[in-house]
Write a protein that holds these residues in place. Structure first.
Motif, mmCIF file in Angstrom:
data_model
loop_
_atom_site.group_PDB
_atom_site.id
_atom_site.type_symbol
_atom_site.label_atom_id
_atom_site.label_comp_id
_atom_site.label_asym_id
_atom_site.label_seq_id
_atom_site.Cartn_x
_atom_site.Cartn_y
_atom_site.Cartn_z
ATOM 1 N N ILE A 262 0.821 -1.203 0.000
ATOM 2 C CA ILE A 262 0.000 0.000 0.000
ATOM 3 C C ILE A 262 0.864 1.266 0.000
ATOM 4 O O ILE A 262 0.566 2.227 -0.713
ATOM 5 C CB ILE A 262 -0.971 0.003 1.202
ATOM 6 N N ASP A 263 1.942 1.281 0.766
ATOM 7 C CA ASP A 263 2.807 2.463 0.782
ATOM 8 C C ASP A 263 3.434 2.720 -0.582
ATOM 9 O O ASP A 263 3.655 3.882 -0.961
ATOM 10 C CB ASP A 263 3.906 2.298 1.833
ATOM 11 N N LEU A 264 3.716 1.657 -1.317
ATOM 12 C CA LEU A 264 4.291 1.819 -2.653
ATOM 13 C C LEU A 264 3.264 2.372 -3.637
ATOM 14 O O LEU A 264 3.605 3.149 -4.533
ATOM 15 C CB LEU A 264 4.860 0.493 -3.149
ATOM 16 N N TYR A 265 1.993 1.977 -3.469
ATOM 17 C CA TYR A 265 0.922 2.591 -4.272
ATOM 18 C C TYR A 265 0.848 4.087 -3.964
ATOM 19 O O TYR A 265 0.664 4.910 -4.871
ATOM 20 C CB TYR A 265 -0.424 1.940 -3.977
ATOM 21 N N ALA A 266 0.956 4.449 -2.686
ATOM 22 C CA ALA A 266 0.906 5.862 -2.307
ATOM 23 C C ALA A 266 2.064 6.634 -2.939
ATOM 24 O O ALA A 266 1.881 7.761 -3.434
ATOM 25 C CB ALA A 266 0.932 5.997 -0.787
ATOM 26 N N ASP A 267 3.259 6.046 -2.943
ATOM 27 C CA ASP A 267 4.414 6.676 -3.589
ATOM 28 C C ASP A 267 4.167 6.855 -5.089
ATOM 29 O O ASP A 267 4.525 7.890 -5.672
ATOM 30 C CB ASP A 267 5.668 5.828 -3.378
ATOM 31 N N PHE A 268 3.564 5.847 -5.693
ATOM 32 C CA PHE A 268 3.231 5.903 -7.116
ATOM 33 C C PHE A 268 2.256 7.052 -7.398
ATOM 34 O O PHE A 268 2.423 7.801 -8.371
ATOM 35 C CB PHE A 268 2.643 4.559 -7.560
ATOM 36 N N ILE A 269 1.244 7.213 -6.543
ATOM 37 C CA ILE A 269 0.280 8.293 -6.722
ATOM 38 C C ILE A 269 0.962 9.651 -6.577
ATOM 39 O O ILE A 269 0.663 10.595 -7.317
ATOM 40 C CB ILE A 269 -0.882 8.159 -5.713
ATOM 41 N N TYR A 270 1.892 9.764 -5.644
ATOM 42 C CA TYR A 270 2.674 10.996 -5.481
ATOM 43 C C TYR A 270 3.400 11.333 -6.787
ATOM 44 O O TYR A 270 3.376 12.485 -7.255
ATOM 45 C CB TYR A 270 3.664 10.812 -4.337
ATOM 46 N N GLN A 271 4.035 10.321 -7.378
ATOM 47 C CA GLN A 271 4.753 10.531 -8.637
ATOM 48 C C GLN A 271 3.786 10.899 -9.765
ATOM 49 O O GLN A 271 4.096 11.744 -10.618
ATOM 50 C CB GLN A 271 5.531 9.267 -8.998
ATOM 51 N N PHE A 272 2.619 10.272 -9.756
ATOM 52 C CA PHE A 272 1.612 10.572 -10.783
ATOM 53 C C PHE A 272 1.158 12.021 -10.684
ATOM 54 O O PHE A 272 1.097 12.738 -11.697
ATOM 55 C CB PHE A 272 0.422 9.623 -10.630
ATOM 56 N N LEU A 273 0.840 12.486 -9.480
ATOM 57 C CA LEU A 273 0.404 13.873 -9.312
ATOM 58 C C LEU A 273 1.511 14.847 -9.701
ATOM 59 O O LEU A 273 1.242 15.886 -10.302
ATOM 60 C CB LEU A 273 -0.041 14.108 -7.866
#
Length: 257
Positions: free
Chosen positions: A68-79
């Motif tokens: 889940i934390d890696l998904y959150a990091d991915f979303i940060y990069q996406f934004l």
């Protein structure tokens, strides 16, 4: 659909409307298409970005994004790739788990957040075994057989028949989930930590949405905090899929009249 490259993999998303940014994240084996009944109304007031999570919809799998934390990091990069500084984040089910991780790690990027049929609780030991069984079923029988068994359970019992078209639409969306994407998501949900404290401690505006007939996440698992900044919404005659089962009621939670 638009696309952007994150670490060499294609990420698909919708970006419509103008104004304050609402960022929508679908649940397990869903896609941005889950929000099709609510986006037209939301875009009357907001800029709406709805993503296909890795391995779901039209997005490719992100290598090793399986926590889940890696998904959150991915979303940060996406934004960052869209040059969006702040959003109000709405997360459905799996999307809610990612929302809480994002709020925990990157609260400065949020104007507020919402859990829609989601929870801050971690998986129980029984639920963890269920995640592993689901992964095994996908391996043994394929994604379509797994989706056929999953999707009807997401709707309130009476809505499975009365909203058969929506059930079939959700099934078709689920079929497009990659095997690896589904298994990464199962692993992430199984291993996620208890994040109820994020809801309790945040000063951001929070909206908690639960379905009265949700067979996966009952309202008491969603309504784990109360405060002046927290709004609790219980939708009647709704299971785990209010964006299909009661789209107008869901929109009213977020659109100011």
């Amino acid at each position: 659909m638009k696309t952007v490259q994150i670490k060499g993999s294609s990420v698909a998303y919708l970006d419509e409307g103008q104004g304050e940014a609402l960022f929508l994240m679908h649940g397990f084996c869903g896609s941005s298409a889950y929000w099709s009944k609510v986006i037209p109304k939301l875009t009357e007031q907001y800029r709406v970005i709805a993503i296909d999570l890795p391995g779901h919809g039209d997005s490719e799998v992100q290598d090793n994004v399986n926590q889940i934390d890696l998904y959150a990091d991915f979303i940060y990069q996406f934004l960052d790739s869209l040059k969006i500084e702040k959003v109000t984040m709405l997360g459905h089910s799996l999307g809610g788990y990612i929302t809480l991780a994002f709020a925990d790690k990157y609260s400065e990027r949020l104007n507020g957040f919402s859990l829609i049929h989601s929870t801050g609780f971690p998986d129980s030991e029984e639920a963890k075994k269920g995640r592993d069984s689901s992964a095994q079923k996908i391996d043994d029988e394929g994604i379509e057989a797994f989706i056929d068994g999953l999707i009807p359970k997401l709707f309130a019992p009476n809505n499975v028949k009365s909203q058969q078209n929506s059930v079939e639409e959700a099934i078709k969306i689920g079929y497009r989930t990659s095997l690896i994407g589904a298994k990464y998501a199962l692993e992430a949900m199984r291993d996620r930590t208890d994040r109820r404290a994020v809801i309790n401690n945040t000063e951001l505006p929070v909206v908690l949405v639960a379905g009265e007939e949700d067979q996966l996440i009952p309202s008491e698992k969603t309504f784990t905090a109360d405060g002046v900044n927290i709004k609790q919404v219980l939708l009647k005659n709704v299971g785990h899929m209010s964006m299909y089962e009661a789209p107008e009621e869901l929109v009213k939670v977020f659109v100011q009249r």
